[in-house]
Design a protein around this motif. Sequence first.
Motif, mmCIF file in Angstrom:
data_model
loop_
_atom_site.group_PDB
_atom_site.id
_atom_site.type_symbol
_atom_site.label_atom_id
_atom_site.label_comp_id
_atom_site.label_asym_id
_atom_site.label_seq_id
_atom_site.Cartn_x
_atom_site.Cartn_y
_atom_site.Cartn_z
ATOM 1 N N THR A 75 0.843 -1.198 0.000
ATOM 2 C CA THR A 75 0.000 0.000 0.000
ATOM 3 C C THR A 75 0.873 1.242 0.000
ATOM 4 O O THR A 75 2.018 1.213 0.433
ATOM 5 C CB THR A 75 -0.922 0.029 1.230
ATOM 6 N N PRO A 95 -1.542 5.232 4.247
ATOM 7 C CA PRO A 95 -1.872 4.667 5.560
ATOM 8 C C PRO A 95 -3.380 4.505 5.708
ATOM 9 O O PRO A 95 -4.155 5.353 5.273
ATOM 10 C CB PRO A 95 -1.346 5.726 6.541
ATOM 11 N N VAL A 96 -3.785 3.429 6.308
ATOM 12 C CA VAL A 96 -5.212 3.173 6.508
ATOM 13 C C VAL A 96 -5.482 3.022 8.000
ATOM 14 O O VAL A 96 -4.630 2.545 8.746
ATOM 15 C CB VAL A 96 -5.669 1.895 5.760
ATOM 16 N N PRO A 97 -6.668 3.463 8.470
ATOM 17 C CA PRO A 97 -6.997 3.330 9.894
ATOM 18 C C PRO A 97 -7.032 1.864 10.317
ATOM 19 O O PRO A 97 -7.431 0.988 9.547
ATOM 20 C CB PRO A 97 -8.387 3.963 9.995
ATOM 21 N N THR A 98 -6.609 1.615 11.530
ATOM 22 C CA THR A 98 -6.683 0.268 12.086
ATOM 23 C C THR A 98 -7.469 0.312 13.388
ATOM 24 O O THR A 98 -7.611 1.361 14.010
ATOM 25 C CB THR A 98 -5.278 -0.289 12.377
ATOM 26 N N GLY A 99 -7.968 -0.802 13.814
ATOM 27 C CA GLY A 99 -8.701 -0.859 15.062
ATOM 28 C C GLY A 99 -10.150 -0.457 14.901
ATOM 29 O O GLY A 99 -10.676 -0.350 13.789
ATOM 30 N N HIS A 100 -10.807 -0.177 16.036
ATOM 31 C CA HIS A 100 -12.231 0.116 16.041
ATOM 32 C C HIS A 100 -12.473 1.612 15.894
ATOM 33 O O HIS A 100 -11.625 2.437 16.189
ATOM 34 C CB HIS A 100 -12.855 -0.388 17.342
#
Length: 299
Positions: A60, A63-68
């Motif tokens: 990638t 950056p992509v969000p992680t988590g809830h």
Amino acid sequence: MSYRKTLKLVCSFAGGSAALVLAAAAADSRGYLGDRRAEQANINRWSSFSVLQAAQPPGTHTPVPTGHAWDFNWDKRDPSTLSNGKKKEHANEDPSSEQDNGKPKATRNILLIRHSQYNLTGNGDIERILTPLGREQAELTGMRLRDLGLKYDILIHSTMARATETAQIISKYLPGLELVSCDLLREGAPIEPVPSVTHWKPDAVQYHEDGARIEAAFRRYIHRADPKQKEDSYEIIVCHANVIRYFVCRALQFPSEGWLRIGLNNGSITWLTIRPSGRVALRTLGDSGFMPPDKLTRT
């Protein structure tokens, strides 16, 4: 054909400066001009490109969000959930106005102070009072809180000797401020840390008992303002490193088991802000920059 041979051949036929300019332009357009410089530029360009590629996460470029996702009802005080199921007192009452009246409007600022340096060799809590350096640290923290110029509403402190003494010294710089003690804020083991450490290993019973108590303290003190509160508030809580670190992780909805990855100096200030919407911000974490370097400790 090299650049020199090309230039000589053109000049022999045409001669003059015009031919020289034409030859230079032709050589440059075909890449003959400055072979060595162009070659070096290409090397530099591809080297830079390789470095940039290596810096990218595999698979990638964004950056992509992680988590809830953020839980806006983390403190169970979201007005949209509290109004559900309520009966209207009047038939013509507007449900939206009822919800607006129940919405918090003020911001809570909670300043968490770690106690100052204390006597580690004391026999039990009653003898684990502040060292001379610890008392100096408390004085410096008190001066810092005074100099911030905030209108404090209350000073709450743990009932342990080192926290009580720290709070009493701080209160000298904040005359008229109400002091309240609370057993829930005593030091303890909030949750088993990840990764684990070898130098500190409480048993399961201690985690079970301390964890429930410290979580109860979090629920009592860390939440958005009551709808009846009209003005922003500033509350000071003097307690312990484990308690503060756990509070920060819980309030920011970070994994609670990561609390031991955070370090706090004695007498440091950690500032949490809780908005009416339920958003939480960490304004400072373990701020002790107001102390001289020779006064800093982390015991």
